[in-house]
Design a protein around this motif. Sequence first.
Motif, PDB file in Angstrom:
ATOM      1  N   ALA A  86      -7.401  38.662 -33.068  1.00  0.00           N
ATOM      2  CA  ALA A  86      -6.496  38.243 -34.285  1.00  0.00           C
ATOM      3  C   ALA A  86      -6.859  38.700 -35.351  1.00  0.00           C
ATOM      4  N   THR A  87      -8.594  39.489 -35.199  1.00  0.00           N
ATOM      5  CA  THR A  87      -8.719  39.902 -36.655  1.00  0.00           C
ATOM      6  C   THR A  87     -10.095  40.425 -36.341  1.00  0.00           C
ATOM      7  N   ARG A  88     -11.094  40.830 -35.447  1.00  0.00           N
ATOM      8  CA  ARG A  88     -11.907  41.949 -35.154  1.00  0.00           C
ATOM      9  C   ARG A  88     -10.952  43.651 -35.003  1.00  0.00           C
ATOM     10  N   ARG A  89      -9.560  43.129 -33.671  1.00  0.00           N
ATOM     11  CA  ARG A  89      -8.629  44.086 -33.263  1.00  0.00           C
ATOM     12  C   ARG A  89      -7.506  44.832 -34.466  1.00  0.00           C
ATOM     13  N   ILE A  90      -7.486  43.943 -35.006  1.00  0.00           N
ATOM     14  CA  ILE A  90      -6.316  43.799 -36.439  1.00  0.00           C
ATOM     15  C   ILE A  90      -6.955  44.178 -37.436  1.00  0.00           C
ATOM     16  N   ALA A  91      -7.827  44.238 -37.692  1.00  0.00           N
ATOM     17  CA  ALA A  91      -8.297  44.472 -38.880  1.00  0.00           C
ATOM     18  C   ALA A  91      -7.499  45.240 -40.057  1.00  0.00           C
ATOM     19  N   ASP A  92      -7.189  46.075 -40.053  1.00  0.00           N
ATOM     20  CA  ASP A  92      -6.395  47.321 -40.647  1.00  0.00           C
ATOM     21  C   ASP A  92      -4.911  46.590 -40.415  1.00  0.00           C
ATOM     22  N   GLN A  93      -4.441  46.074 -39.365  1.00  0.00           N
ATOM     23  CA  GLN A  93      -2.942  45.993 -39.750  1.00  0.00           C
ATOM     24  C   GLN A  93      -3.227  44.837 -40.336  1.00  0.00           C
ATOM     25  N   LEU A  94      -3.363  43.472 -40.640  1.00  0.00           N
ATOM     26  CA  LEU A  94      -3.514  42.732 -41.169  1.00  0.00           C
ATOM     27  C   LEU A  94      -4.033  43.058 -42.609  1.00  0.00           C
ATOM     28  N   ALA A  95      -4.535  44.170 -43.431  1.00  0.00           N
ATOM     29  CA  ALA A  95      -4.373  44.654 -44.723  1.00  0.00           C
ATOM     30  C   ALA A  95      -3.932  44.996 -44.623  1.00  0.00           C
ATOM     31  N   ILE A  96      -3.290  46.047 -44.073  1.00  0.00           N
ATOM     32  CA  ILE A  96      -1.949  47.670 -44.426  1.00  0.00           C
ATOM     33  C   ILE A  96      -0.802  46.750 -43.726  1.00  0.00           C
ATOM     34  N   SER A  97      -0.513  47.022 -42.686  1.00  0.00           N
ATOM     35  CA  SER A  97       0.909  46.223 -42.728  1.00  0.00           C
ATOM     36  C   SER A  97       1.419  45.033 -43.126  1.00  0.00           C
ATOM     37  N   ASP A 128     -14.778  36.104 -37.727  1.00  0.00           N
ATOM     38  CA  ASP A 128     -13.332  35.860 -37.678  1.00  0.00           C
ATOM     39  C   ASP A 128     -12.505  35.743 -38.802  1.00  0.00           C
ATOM     40  N   THR A 129     -13.389  34.167 -39.780  1.00  0.00           N
ATOM     41  CA  THR A 129     -13.223  34.226 -40.972  1.00  0.00           C
ATOM     42  C   THR A 129     -13.600  34.798 -42.255  1.00  0.00           C
ATOM     43  N   ALA A 130     -14.820  35.795 -41.855  1.00  0.00           N
ATOM     44  CA  ALA A 130     -15.609  36.667 -42.817  1.00  0.00           C
ATOM     45  C   ALA A 130     -14.688  37.767 -42.851  1.00  0.00           C
ATOM     46  N   ILE A 131     -14.208  38.173 -42.115  1.00  0.00           N
ATOM     47  CA  ILE A 131     -13.207  39.136 -41.669  1.00  0.00           C
ATOM     48  C   ILE A 131     -12.319  39.411 -42.188  1.00  0.00           C
ATOM     49  N   VAL A 132     -11.159  38.005 -42.534  1.00  0.00           N
ATOM     50  CA  VAL A 132      -9.962  37.635 -42.695  1.00  0.00           C
ATOM     51  C   VAL A 132     -10.127  37.135 -44.674  1.00  0.00           C
ATOM     52  N   ARG A 133     -11.151  36.877 -44.412  1.00  0.00           N
ATOM     53  CA  ARG A 133     -11.325  36.315 -46.134  1.00  0.00           C
ATOM     54  C   ARG A 133     -11.866  37.236 -46.676  1.00  0.00           C
ATOM     55  N   ALA A 134     -12.429  38.342 -46.412  1.00  0.00           N
ATOM     56  CA  ALA A 134     -12.097  39.418 -47.400  1.00  0.00           C
ATOM     57  C   ALA A 134     -11.489  40.730 -47.599  1.00  0.00           C
ATOM     58  N   ILE A 135     -10.177  40.182 -46.849  1.00  0.00           N
ATOM     59  CA  ILE A 135      -8.479  40.894 -47.099  1.00  0.00           C
ATOM     60  C   ILE A 135      -8.134  40.475 -47.947  1.00  0.00           C
ATOM     61  N   PRO A 136      -7.460  41.024 -48.988  1.00  0.00           N
ATOM     62  CA  PRO A 136      -6.903  40.570 -50.686  1.00  0.00           C
ATOM     63  C   PRO A 136      -5.746  39.821 -49.578  1.00  0.00           C
ATOM     64  N   GLY A 137      -5.686  38.879 -50.338  1.00  0.00           N
ATOM     65  CA  GLY A 137      -3.673  37.755 -50.639  1.00  0.00           C
ATOM     66  C   GLY A 137      -3.693  36.913 -49.244  1.00  0.00           C
ATOM     67  N   ILE A 138      -4.604  36.940 -47.919  1.00  0.00           N
ATOM     68  CA  ILE A 138      -4.790  35.759 -46.946  1.00  0.00           C
ATOM     69  C   ILE A 138      -5.305  34.915 -46.950  1.00  0.00           C
ATOM     70  N   MET A 139      -4.287  33.668 -46.560  1.00  0.00           N
ATOM     71  CA  MET A 139      -5.327  32.727 -46.688  1.00  0.00           C
ATOM     72  C   MET A 139      -5.527  31.903 -45.357  1.00  0.00           C
ATOM     73  N   PRO A 162       0.439  35.860 -46.381  1.00  0.00           N
ATOM     74  CA  PRO A 162       0.374  35.380 -44.773  1.00  0.00           C
ATOM     75  C   PRO A 162      -0.660  34.689 -44.284  1.00  0.00           C
ATOM     76  N   VAL A 163      -0.947  34.059 -43.003  1.00  0.00           N
ATOM     77  CA  VAL A 163      -2.050  32.736 -43.182  1.00  0.00           C
ATOM     78  C   VAL A 163      -2.686  33.016 -41.706  1.00  0.00           C
ATOM     79  N   PHE A 164      -4.301  32.726 -42.078  1.00  0.00           N
ATOM     80  CA  PHE A 164      -4.639  32.675 -40.934  1.00  0.00           C
ATOM     81  C   PHE A 164      -5.150  31.678 -40.134  1.00  0.00           C
ATOM     82  N   ILE A 165      -5.234  31.045 -39.167  1.00  0.00           N
ATOM     83  CA  ILE A 165      -4.920  29.804 -38.839  1.00  0.00           C
ATOM     84  C   ILE A 165      -6.193  30.037 -38.290  1.00  0.00           C
ATOM     85  N   ARG A 166      -7.404  29.474 -38.205  1.00  0.00           N
ATOM     86  CA  ARG A 166      -8.523  28.890 -36.560  1.00  0.00           C
ATOM     87  C   ARG A 166      -7.693  28.156 -35.743  1.00  0.00           C
ATOM     88  N   GLN A 167      -7.217  27.773 -34.787  1.00  0.00           N
ATOM     89  CA  GLN A 167      -6.538  27.118 -33.802  1.00  0.00           C
ATOM     90  C   GLN A 167      -6.913  26.681 -32.772  1.00  0.00           C
TER      91      GLN A 167
END
Length: 319
Positions: A86-97, A128-139, A162-167
């Motif tokens: 949910a992070t490594r494989r979709i980092a670009d989509q999380l950031a741009i899309s 995973d947290t590190a990847i998402v933390r570095a993308i602006p605007g995602i909780m 957008p929100v990323f949840i570690r579940q």
Amino acid sequence: MNFEQASVLPMRQVAADWLKEKMAEDDKVIAINADLGSACGTLGLAKAFPDRVFNVGIAEANMAGVAAGLAAYGYKPYIFTFAPFATRRIADQLAISISYAGLKVVIIGTDPGVSAQMNGGTHMGVEDTAIVRAIPGIMVFEPSDCGQYAVALEQIDAYDGPVFIRQLRKITPPVYKPVDGKEFNLLTADLLKEGSDVSLIASGVEIEQAMKAADILAAEGISAEVIGVHTVKPLDKETIIKSVRKTGCAVVCDNHNVIGGLCGAVAETLALNCPTPLEFIGFQDCFGAVGKMSDLMERFEMKDKHIAGAARKVLTRKN
């Protein structure tokens, strides 16, 4: 679903049951998984709402793109896969899309860190947290336990962004206790135990270990304050600074690489506002491994005894 009901359910079922209720109320809510419906707990949703639950196959980037497209047309997508996928494989989509486009998508990454257990290092999200933390605007949100997750989901749904949840998937030990007359706040960390000598700042499965470490330290005459952090981004800086100004030192405990996750977030906050001796508990810049969760926590030195040891070390540095 209320706090008491959720406390005895597996965490993935808490999310699925809440979504089932939400999907019955709102036909704009969509669930998407990447061939992990059973693991993520969405199979029941697919039976109840076959026209609004999609399996895109082992194609996580496509899943994120589909979710972004649906969000652009007013739908409310929740996407499910393992935390690293949910992070490594979709980092670009999380950031741009998703984030750059200003779209509301909830990304649920299951079994982060040691909770991946027998799936091993390839499936063990330690970055995973590190990847998402570095993308602006995602909780970034990690529930402290199943009960807290249930009361948080409504606020996550209402959050503007957008929100990323570690579940986790399974039942979790209860650590969060609602305070009478005080509503849960998604943006405020939880003061779980007051103390005066050292702050133990923890998230996820490490909160239970921090609480046990506080008991170990109390038997030695050391007063540890325990802060449970459920929202890593945006971080509740005020609660952390207030605690550390009182105690003068801290141990940060995270089921993640010590680089870039909660440890990094706390270090950044304190460096700018209250420079403090710190010790970090977590993956010491290494990959995960195959094993039972308890064994992995021993191997990577993430148990209560390791937190207590780090507290003694940081107290020596403070003194």
